[in-house]
Design an enzyme around this catalytic site. Structure first.
Site, mmCIF file in Angstrom:
data_model
loop_
_atom_site.group_PDB
_atom_site.id
_atom_site.type_symbol
_atom_site.label_atom_id
_atom_site.label_comp_id
_atom_site.label_asym_id
_atom_site.label_seq_id
_atom_site.Cartn_x
_atom_site.Cartn_y
_atom_site.Cartn_z
ATOM 1 N N ASN A 157 -6.724 0.937 0.292
ATOM 2 C CA ASN A 157 -5.957 1.177 -0.938
ATOM 3 C C ASN A 157 -6.433 0.291 -2.097
ATOM 4 O O ASN A 157 -5.712 0.109 -3.078
ATOM 5 C CB ASN A 157 -4.464 0.881 -0.725
ATOM 6 C CG ASN A 157 -3.637 2.119 -0.403
ATOM 7 O OD1 ASN A 157 -2.517 2.234 -0.842
ATOM 8 N ND2 ASN A 157 -4.181 3.046 0.336
ATOM 9 N N THR A 165 0.828 -1.218 0.000
ATOM 10 C CA THR A 165 0.000 0.000 0.000
ATOM 11 C C THR A 165 0.858 1.263 0.000
ATOM 12 O O THR A 165 2.072 1.217 0.193
ATOM 13 C CB THR A 165 -0.912 0.047 1.242
ATOM 14 O OG1 THR A 165 -0.063 0.136 2.404
ATOM 15 C CG2 THR A 165 -1.793 -1.179 1.352
ATOM 16 N N CYS A 166 0.165 2.392 -0.186
ATOM 17 C CA CYS A 166 0.864 3.678 -0.241
ATOM 18 C C CYS A 166 1.106 4.258 1.146
ATOM 19 O O CYS A 166 1.498 5.422 1.275
ATOM 20 C CB CYS A 166 0.053 4.665 -1.068
ATOM 21 S SG CYS A 166 -0.175 4.095 -2.744
ATOM 22 N N ASP A 167 0.842 3.482 2.175
ATOM 23 C CA ASP A 167 1.071 3.970 3.533
ATOM 24 C C ASP A 167 2.479 3.586 3.968
ATOM 25 O O ASP A 167 2.841 2.411 3.922
ATOM 26 C CB ASP A 167 0.037 3.346 4.474
ATOM 27 C CG ASP A 167 0.028 4.026 5.823
ATOM 28 O OD1 ASP A 167 1.131 4.263 6.361
ATOM 29 O OD2 ASP A 167 -1.054 4.328 6.331
ATOM 30 N N SER A 168 3.253 4.566 4.397
ATOM 31 C CA SER A 168 4.646 4.251 4.743
ATOM 32 C C SER A 168 4.758 3.476 6.052
ATOM 33 O O SER A 168 5.832 2.986 6.400
ATOM 34 C CB SER A 168 5.505 5.510 4.774
ATOM 35 O OG SER A 168 4.960 6.395 5.708
#
Ligand SMILES: Cc1ncc(COP(=O)(O)O)c(C=O)c1O
Length: 435
Positions: A425, A382-385
């Site tokens: 996401n 996902t785009c979550d760090s």
């Protein structure tokens, strides 16, 4: 250790196992004239392990290259774990903590084995009932319940409830009159890889007051519960909690109450890649010795009825999560450490990698291919760090690993499907197969 007897109000003999699951033991070298159908039967074949963490059934399912990510769970392993726990701790009624993995095939199998169930919500209660569990075999173990859910559970015949606060006792008294209740103690969770302290439980002094209140409100003040923290690596942690229970039992008796129930909670571990854990027998022997010492001594306290609520310990090692490598990269050409991005992460099954608490053993298709191994950071898609699984854990994977390869995370049967988000996401919740 002195043997101790059970009282029958909480614990009764498990129901006979599902006869459909009965498989005759293969008999070899049988003498002539022996009966055609030997009376000795195994209720189910024990799982056949073909590699650590992988049974023949899991391997056979994965050989068909199912779409990833997916979790494959072998019900035979759950059954074996259940039987092992019953044998190691026969005094305790097993209430499976449904939250660990609420899959219908697993719950159905456990119903067939005579398990009881620790439920956290009305949905879990209905799941168990729909699969044939008896309401009298369910505990509504969440200390945080809506009044209308208590009423609905009571309507369905559930008679055992947990609490840790005055408002909750009053809710239960109002909506489940006369029910049996137990108070959850706030205890230290030292040694647990996934602590459950702080949010749940109250001090012993408050527990005493609340159980007295429960009694005055017409509830049956049955006893106490605690949770030593999930993935508890120190078997002595139950001792300390049981000491607190023993003291409180004496105080409550002095108050004129007759507490009889101790709920030992969960905490029994699975073997992961982190700290090694002792065998189940070590935990069971410690608990039995503590109960015997604390409740069967010269003061001749009554031996309490025991409940144990395993989640992870029953289903953890029954699952393997197969995932695909989406990208292997470096943040700088000169950097040794690679980033390996998978098609599963924190938001679709691997929430317990938070703070790298639970360290799943990992295997890959390329293990032992001669390319050597090197350090990696493992991350989700996902785009979550925050979607990084292992950074500090020192994971090392084959140098030949590339996009399209498959990885297996072992011992992923517990707290994976339940922690998969609905579609963060756009990544689907974890697909699961029960074999
Ligand atoms: C009340 C209760 N009982 C049992 C369990 C199961 O714990 P474990 O998976 O450590 O066995 C939990 C887990 O959160 C719980 O909250």
């Amino acid at each position: 250790m002195a043997p101790f007897a059970l009282r029958a109000d909480v614990i009764s003999a498990p129901r006979p196992a599902d006869p459909a699951a009965t498989v005759p033991l293969p008999v070899t070298g049988e003498p002539h004239g022996a009966p055609a159908h030997p009376t000795l039967c195994l209720v189910s074949r024990p799982p056949e392990w073909v590699a650590p963490g992988l049974t023949r059934k899991m391997a056979a399912f994965l050989a068909n290259r199912p779409a990833t990510p997916c979790l494959v769970v072998d019900g035979d392993v759950v059954e074996e774990n259940y039987r092992a726990l019953r044998a190691a701790l026969p005094e305790a009624a097993v209430f499976y903590a449904v939250k660990a993995n609420p899959a219908r095939p697993l719950v159905a199998r456990l119903v067939g084995l005579g398990s009881r169930f620790d439920t956290a919500s009305l949905a879990e209660i209905d799941l168990c009932l729909s699969l044939g569990a008896e309401p009298a075999h369910l505990s509504f173990g969440n200390t945080i319940k809506k009044a209308r859910d208590i009423a609905a559970a009571f309507d369905r015949g559930v008679s055992l409830y947990a609490f840790d606060a005055e408002e909750e006792v009053r809710k239960i008294a109002a909506h489940a009159p006369g029910a049996r209740v137990f108070c959850r103690l706030l205890i230290d969770n030292t040694g647990a890889e996934w602590p459950l302290t702080r949010k749940f439980g109250c001090t012993p002094a408050m527990a005493r007051d609340l159980l007295r209140l429960a009694d005055r409100l017409g509830l049956e003040a049955a006893g106490l519960s605690f949770h030593v923290g999930s993935q508890q690596t120190d078997p002595t942690q139950w001792d300390r909690a049981l000491e607190t229970c023993a003291t409180l039992f004496r105080d409550l008796r002095a108050d004129g109450l007759t507490p009889s129930l101790i709920n030992l909670g969960g905490g029994l571990p699975s073997q992961y890649a982190g700290r090694p854990v002792p065998a189940l027998d070590v935990y069971a022997a410690g608990i039995r010795a503590a109960v015997s010492r604390l409740f069967d001594g010269p003061a001749s306290d009554l031996i309490p009825n025991l409940i144990v609520e395993p989640g992870r310990g029953l289903v953890g090692n029954a699952g393997v999560l197969e995932t695909e490598v989406v990208l292997v990269s470096r943040k700088d050409a000169g950097e040794d450490r690679r980033w390996v991005y998978l098609d599963t992460g924190r938001f679709n099954g691997l929430a317990e990698t938070e703070a790298e608490a639970i360290r799943y053993p990992i295997t890959t298709d390329r293990d032992g291919d001669g390319s050597g191994i090197g350090p990696v950071v493992l991350a989700g898609p996902t785009c979550d760090s925050a979607d990084v699984l292992y950074d500090k854990a020192g994971v090392r994977l084959p140098l030949s690993l590339r996009a399209g390869d498959r990885l297996r995370l072992l011992s992923t049967g517990a707290y994976t499907t339940t922690y998969a988000s609905v579609g963060f996401n756009g990544f689907a919740p974890l697909e699961a197969h029960y074999v």
